[in-house]
Write an enzyme that holds these catalytic residues in place. Structure first.
Site, PDB file in Angstrom:
ATOM      1  N   HIS A 200      -3.758   4.434   4.470  1.00 44.72           N
ATOM      2  CA  HIS A 200      -4.866   3.466   4.551  1.00 44.72           C
ATOM      3  C   HIS A 200      -6.127   4.094   3.972  1.00 44.72           C
ATOM      4  O   HIS A 200      -6.813   3.502   3.137  1.00 44.72           O
ATOM      5  CB  HIS A 200      -5.086   3.049   6.003  1.00 44.72           C
ATOM      6  CG  HIS A 200      -6.285   2.184   6.213  1.00 44.72           C
ATOM      7  ND1 HIS A 200      -6.358   0.893   5.755  1.00 44.72           N
ATOM      8  CD2 HIS A 200      -7.476   2.448   6.803  1.00 44.72           C
ATOM      9  CE1 HIS A 200      -7.536   0.381   6.065  1.00 44.72           C
ATOM     10  NE2 HIS A 200      -8.233   1.302   6.701  1.00 44.72           N
TER      11      HIS A 200
ATOM     12  N   ARG B 295       0.854  -1.182   0.000  1.00 46.06           N
ATOM     13  CA  ARG B 295       0.000   0.000   0.000  1.00 46.06           C
ATOM     14  C   ARG B 295       0.896   1.241   0.000  1.00 46.06           C
ATOM     15  O   ARG B 295       1.419   1.644   1.028  1.00 46.06           O
ATOM     16  CB  ARG B 295      -0.893  -0.014   1.246  1.00 46.06           C
ATOM     17  CG  ARG B 295      -2.043   0.979   1.225  1.00 46.06           C
ATOM     18  CD  ARG B 295      -2.632   1.121   2.622  1.00 46.06           C
ATOM     19  NE  ARG B 295      -1.765   1.940   3.461  1.00 46.06           N
ATOM     20  CZ  ARG B 295      -1.610   1.778   4.772  1.00 46.06           C
ATOM     21  NH1 ARG B 295      -2.225   0.795   5.404  1.00 46.06           N
ATOM     22  NH2 ARG B 295      -0.823   2.586   5.466  1.00 46.06           N
TER      23      ARG B 295
ATOM     24  N   TYR C 211       4.069   5.605  11.293  1.00 43.84           N
ATOM     25  CA  TYR C 211       4.343   4.223  11.698  1.00 43.84           C
ATOM     26  C   TYR C 211       5.191   3.425  10.712  1.00 43.84           C
ATOM     27  O   TYR C 211       5.502   2.277  10.963  1.00 43.84           O
ATOM     28  CB  TYR C 211       3.022   3.475  11.955  1.00 43.84           C
ATOM     29  CG  TYR C 211       2.014   3.521  10.822  1.00 43.84           C
ATOM     30  CD1 TYR C 211       2.131   2.666   9.725  1.00 43.84           C
ATOM     31  CD2 TYR C 211       0.945   4.412  10.855  1.00 43.84           C
ATOM     32  CE1 TYR C 211       1.213   2.707   8.694  1.00 43.84           C
ATOM     33  CE2 TYR C 211       0.018   4.456   9.814  1.00 43.84           C
ATOM     34  CZ  TYR C 211       0.151   3.598   8.741  1.00 43.84           C
ATOM     35  OH  TYR C 211      -0.759   3.632   7.709  1.00 43.84           O
TER      36      TYR C 211
END
Length: 394
Positions: free
Chosen positions: A284, A280, A293
């Protein structure tokens, strides 16, 4: 020790695989056993003993077009959300090969059960992108007839569509239809109980369903390594059906593997799990900040495996595409972006009473009562406005 605590913090058992300096399980590399690949990140064509594919130059150019247009549409949706035209958007950036390859592997009579990120699969099923955007704008609940394109409505609830797909596949088998079902889900959804139940029912009833997992490495901010002690595709063995891991950034390999999996299901051999190993590249959703993160170096590593770039390299090396072709695709991309922008901004808002429509096929006394109450509530504002206007002499 629970499975969760073992996966999240326990030491890896011998033979479980390498670990990286970050403490995470090592990622498959080009040519690594167990990873089906037909087109390397450098755009070199390779063969696989179990998954052969032979495409014409026209078909290859078609796959390239699909991925480019899907990426452009996706980018336009992100921009529209940033401008306040959409409430939310879940980008597919980086996953174009996984979606286009698997979507083009389906037949018209196959049935697709998506999550909320399968914009590329929707494209291959001829679902108008504006229908997808309408849902994220909040003017419809999906906007397309699932039975027109055999493409179900987007499912926001994580993992539940795998159960729907399994039940539908069981019905297909009972009808004796020559068709298969494919259910999409992510690596995060693989931790849901619904997915485990779907695997169980599909295996026991030999349902003609393909479970297609897009392992994009991150379930929002949770890495795959903290969700599973083994590669996701290996879970299938515990339920009694085959699983395979494919390079999810290789559109040729995804197409070949998904075709084989769907044929496996159609021919009465039962379910199959495909793990598309991809990444990805974006957030998100547009409410997420992945820089909190994950490291830039990780993203840069995956950028070198870009699905569109590798196919373009192959097309140019083989002389299958020229400048006129690419110029045509660019023009088509611009036209699509313009249509999407104008279409979203001109979408009519639904009527305030539309929420009560299509709740029950035969009507409901309770819904009728709620509709009347809401209508009276709305009318009270009009009465108040009228009274205020009269009081001021206007």
């Amino acid at each position: 020790m629970s499975v969760k605590s073992t996966a999240a913090g326990g030491p890896p058992a011998k033979g479980r695989g390498r670990t990286s300096p970050r403490g995470h399980a090592a990622k498959p590399r080009t040519g690594e056993p167990g990873l089906v690949q037909l087109l390397t990140p450098e755009g070199e064509r390779v063969e696989h003993a179990d998954y052969a594919i032979d495409l014409t130059p026209e078909e290859l150019r078609g796959l390239y077009r699909d991925m480019v247009l899907t990426r452009r549409f996706d980018a336009e949706a992100i921009t529209l959300q940033r401008q306040g035209e959409l409430g939310l958007w879940a980008s597919l950036l980086g996953q174009e090969a996984a979606q286009i390859g698997s979507g083009r592997a389906t037949r018209p009579d196959d049935y697709v059960f998506p999550t909320y990120r399968e914009h590329g699969v929707a494209w291959t099923r001829d679902v108008d992108p504006l229908n997808l955007l309408g849902m994220f704008r909040g003017v419809n609940h999906g906007g397309w007839d699932p039975n027109e394109n055999n493409f179900q409505l987007y499912t926001i609830v994580i993992g539940s569509q795998t159960l729907h797909a399994t039940g539908y596949a069981m019905g297909v088998a009972k009808d004796g239809a020559d068709a298969a079902v494919i259910a999409y889900f992510g690596d995060g959804a693989s931790s849901q109980g619904d997915v485990a139940e779907a695997f169980t029912f599909a295996a026991v009833y030999n349902a003609p369903v393909v479970f297609f997992c897009q392992n994009n490495q991150w379930a929002i901010s949770e890495p795959t390594e903290k969700q599973s002690r083994v590669p996701i595709y290996q879970r299938a063995a515990g339920y009694g059906f085959p699983g395979v891991r494919v390079d999810g950034n290789d559109v040729l390999a995804v197409l070949a593997v998904t075709r084989a999996a769907l044929e496996h299901a159609r021919s009465g051999q039962g379910p199959m799990l495909v793990e598309a190993f991809t990444y990805r590249m974006g957030a998100h959703t547009t409410t997420d900040d992945p820089t909190r993160y994950r490291r830039d170096e990780e993203r840069e590593e995956w950028a070198s495996k870009d699905p569109i770039a590798r196919l373009k390299t192959y097309l140019e090396r083989e002389g299958f595409a020229d400048e006129d072709f690419y110029a045509g695709i660019d023009a088509e991309s611009d036209a699509l972006a313009k249509r999407v922008r104008e279409g979203v901004r001109n979408m009519p808002n639904p009527g305030t009473m539309a929420i009560f429509e299509n709740v029950y096929a035969d009507g409901s006394a309770l819904v009728d009562e709620e509709r009347a109450q809401f209508a009276a509530y709305q009318a009270s504002f009009e009465d108040a406005a009228a009274g205020s206007s009269a009081g001021t002499g206007h």
